[in-house]
Design an enzyme around this catalytic site. Structure first.
Site, PDB file in Angstrom:
ATOM      1  N   ASN A 182      12.177   0.865 -27.998  1.00 21.39           N
ATOM      2  CA  ASN A 182      12.707   0.862 -26.632  1.00 21.39           C
ATOM      3  C   ASN A 182      13.065   2.305 -26.279  1.00 21.39           C
ATOM      4  OD1 ASN A 182      14.112   0.548 -24.261  1.00 21.39           O
ATOM      5  ND2 ASN A 182      15.851  -0.531 -25.171  1.00 21.39           N
ATOM      6  N   TRP A 183      12.205   2.925 -25.472  1.00 21.37           N
ATOM      7  CA  TRP A 183      12.420   4.345 -25.147  1.00 21.37           C
ATOM      8  C   TRP A 183      13.610   4.532 -24.196  1.00 21.37           C
ATOM      9  CZ3 TRP A 183       7.169   7.361 -24.214  1.00 21.37           C
ATOM     10  CH2 TRP A 183       6.370   7.261 -25.350  1.00 21.37           C
ATOM     11  N   LYS A 184      14.104   3.461 -23.624  1.00 22.03           N
ATOM     12  CA  LYS A 184      15.168   3.545 -22.605  1.00 22.03           C
ATOM     13  C   LYS A 184      14.769   4.583 -21.545  1.00 22.03           C
ATOM     14  CE  LYS A 184      18.511   2.150 -26.043  1.00 22.03           C
ATOM     15  NZ  LYS A 184      19.885   1.830 -26.298  1.00 22.03           N
ATOM     16  N   HIS A 186      18.107  -6.991 -22.116  1.00 25.29           N
ATOM     17  CA  HIS A 186      18.702  -5.988 -23.007  1.00 25.29           C
ATOM     18  C   HIS A 186      20.192  -5.854 -22.681  1.00 25.29           C
ATOM     19  CE1 HIS A 186      19.671  -2.087 -24.760  1.00 25.29           C
ATOM     20  NE2 HIS A 186      18.662  -2.318 -25.588  1.00 25.29           N
ATOM     21  N   GLU A 239      22.027  -3.457 -22.190  1.00 20.69           N
ATOM     22  CA  GLU A 239      22.356  -2.516 -21.099  1.00 20.69           C
ATOM     23  C   GLU A 239      22.084  -3.150 -19.736  1.00 20.69           C
ATOM     24  OE1 GLU A 239      20.128   0.707 -22.854  1.00 20.69           O
ATOM     25  OE2 GLU A 239      21.572   0.629 -24.486  1.00 20.69           O
ATOM     26  N   GLU A 248      20.527  -8.445 -30.963  1.00 21.43           N
ATOM     27  CA  GLU A 248      21.059  -7.082 -30.958  1.00 21.43           C
ATOM     28  C   GLU A 248      22.569  -7.126 -30.737  1.00 21.43           C
ATOM     29  OE1 GLU A 248      17.914  -4.015 -29.815  1.00 21.43           O
ATOM     30  OE2 GLU A 248      18.572  -4.907 -27.949  1.00 21.43           O
ATOM     31  N   GLY A 288      23.043   1.885 -30.505  1.00 19.55           N
ATOM     32  CA  GLY A 288      23.292   3.288 -30.198  1.00 19.55           C
ATOM     33  C   GLY A 288      24.584   3.829 -30.791  1.00 19.55           C
ATOM     34  N   SER A 318      20.840   0.257 -34.189  1.00 20.19           N
ATOM     35  CA  SER A 318      20.877   1.374 -35.137  1.00 20.19           C
ATOM     36  C   SER A 318      19.961   1.172 -36.345  1.00 20.19           C
ATOM     37  CB  SER A 318      22.323   1.665 -35.563  1.00 20.19           C
ATOM     38  OG  SER A 318      23.099   2.035 -34.429  1.00 20.19           O
ATOM     39  N   GLY A 348      15.914   1.555 -30.760  1.00 23.06           N
ATOM     40  CA  GLY A 348      16.176   2.488 -29.665  1.00 23.06           C
ATOM     41  C   GLY A 348      16.026   3.929 -30.141  1.00 23.06           C
ATOM     42  N   GLY A 349      17.153   4.572 -30.450  1.00 22.44           N
ATOM     43  CA  GLY A 349      17.162   6.003 -30.761  1.00 22.44           C
ATOM     44  C   GLY A 349      16.082   6.462 -31.731  1.00 22.44           C
TER      45      GLY A 349
HETATM   46  C1  PEP Z   1      18.100  -0.805 -28.364  1.00 24.78           C
HETATM   47  O1  PEP Z   1      18.124  -0.024 -27.436  1.00 24.78           O
HETATM   48  O2  PEP Z   1      17.620  -1.924 -28.209  1.00 24.78           O
HETATM   49  C2  PEP Z   1      18.642  -0.388 -29.654  1.00 24.78           C
HETATM   50  C3  PEP Z   1      18.678  -1.248 -30.630  1.00 24.78           C
HETATM   51  O3  PEP Z   1      19.087   0.924 -29.748  1.00 24.78           O
HETATM   52  P1  PEP Z   1      19.478   1.710 -31.107  1.00 24.78           P
HETATM   53  O4  PEP Z   1      18.359   1.469 -32.086  1.00 24.78           O
HETATM   54  O5  PEP Z   1      19.570   3.150 -30.697  1.00 24.78           O
HETATM   55  O6  PEP Z   1      20.764   1.140 -31.590  1.00 24.78           O
END
Ligand code: PEP
Length: 253
Positions: free
Chosen positions: A9-11, A95, A97, A165, A171, A211, A232-233
């Protein structure tokens, strides 16, 4: 056996030049012999050009959101049909967010899931509890209602992946332990059995997100009910995302 599925997920990251560079790095590391399903979910602006870059690659393209109407006077929104036309296979719906920054409700998400599948998109439907909910012993109650209020037996289960999640792990660098993840995944699979039937629930993939890193991916994905991850990251660095994909392949044995 469920094929693990790792999605990035590039956000709201990457312009076109950076997106092309990241995809080129991934294509160099993820070949046709990749044993698991892989996707990158990019900002809307990158979908058309990156679909061209990913043609013929095992890495599929996804979006991070959509509206539920096919077209019309909905300023600022993008329809599932537009995502399909842009080359998307997947779309992330719900998601954390979207739920907690943009206030999306289960009612709205239900309409989005149905509309996305009707346009032929595979939905990655996200669920997960806030830290206060976990600390208050409400994790199961929260994820159960996020599934029960949005998913129904008439959905196309071949176009559905669940992503668990925990919001406190997204994050934050604070990953759920494999035991914590497995416990919630097993609970979710049992509840999915109630919605779709036991044998279908056994076929549905449940990704873990929060994470995920090269150093913890293999252990998390090795849990019996964890079928890959939503990342994500760490998906913004080709080497890291490729190492996480390798963790998914290792979980097959
Ligand atoms: C996400 O954005 O779905 C996510 C899991 O982010 P991260 O891996 O950075 O926690």
């Amino acid at each position: 056996m469920r094929t693990p599925f790792v999605a990035g997920n590039w956000k709201m990251h990457n312009d076109l030049a950076a997106g092309r560079e990241l995809v080129a790095g991934l294509k160099a590391k993820v070949g046709k012999d990749c044993k698991i399903d892989v996707a990158v979910c990019t900002p809307f602006t990158l979908l058309y050009p990156l679909a061209a870059e990913l043609k013929g690659s095992p890495i599929k393209l996804g979006a991070q959101n959509c509206y539920f109407e096919p077209k019309g006077a909905f300023t600022g929104e993008v329809s599932p049909q537009m995502l399909s036309a842009a080359g998307c296979t997947y779309v992330i719906i719900g998601h954390s967010e979207r739920r907690h920054v943009f206030g999306e409700t289960n009612d709205l998400l239900k309409k989005k899931v149905v509309a996305a599948q009707a346009a032929g998109l595979h939905v990655i439907y996200c669920i997960g509890e806030l830290l206060a909910e976990r600390e208050g012993g409400k994790t199961e109650q929260v994820v159960e209602s996020q599934m029960a209020e949005v998913l129904s037996g008439d959905l196309k289960t071949d176009l559905l992946t669940i992503a668990y999640e925990p919001v406190w792990a997204i994050g934050t660098g604070k990953t759920a332990t494999p035991d914590q993840a497995q416990a919630v995944h097993a609970f979710c699979r049992a509840k999915l059995g109630g919605i779709f039937g036991e044998s279908t629930a056994q076929k549905l993939r449940i990704q873990y997100g929060g994470s995920v890193k090269p150093g913890n991916a293999a252990e998390l994905f090795g849990c019996p009910d964890v079928d890959g991850g939503l990342v994500g990251g760490a998906c913004l660095v080709a080497e890291d995302f490729a190492a996480i994909i390798a963790g998914g392949e290792a979980s097959i044995g």
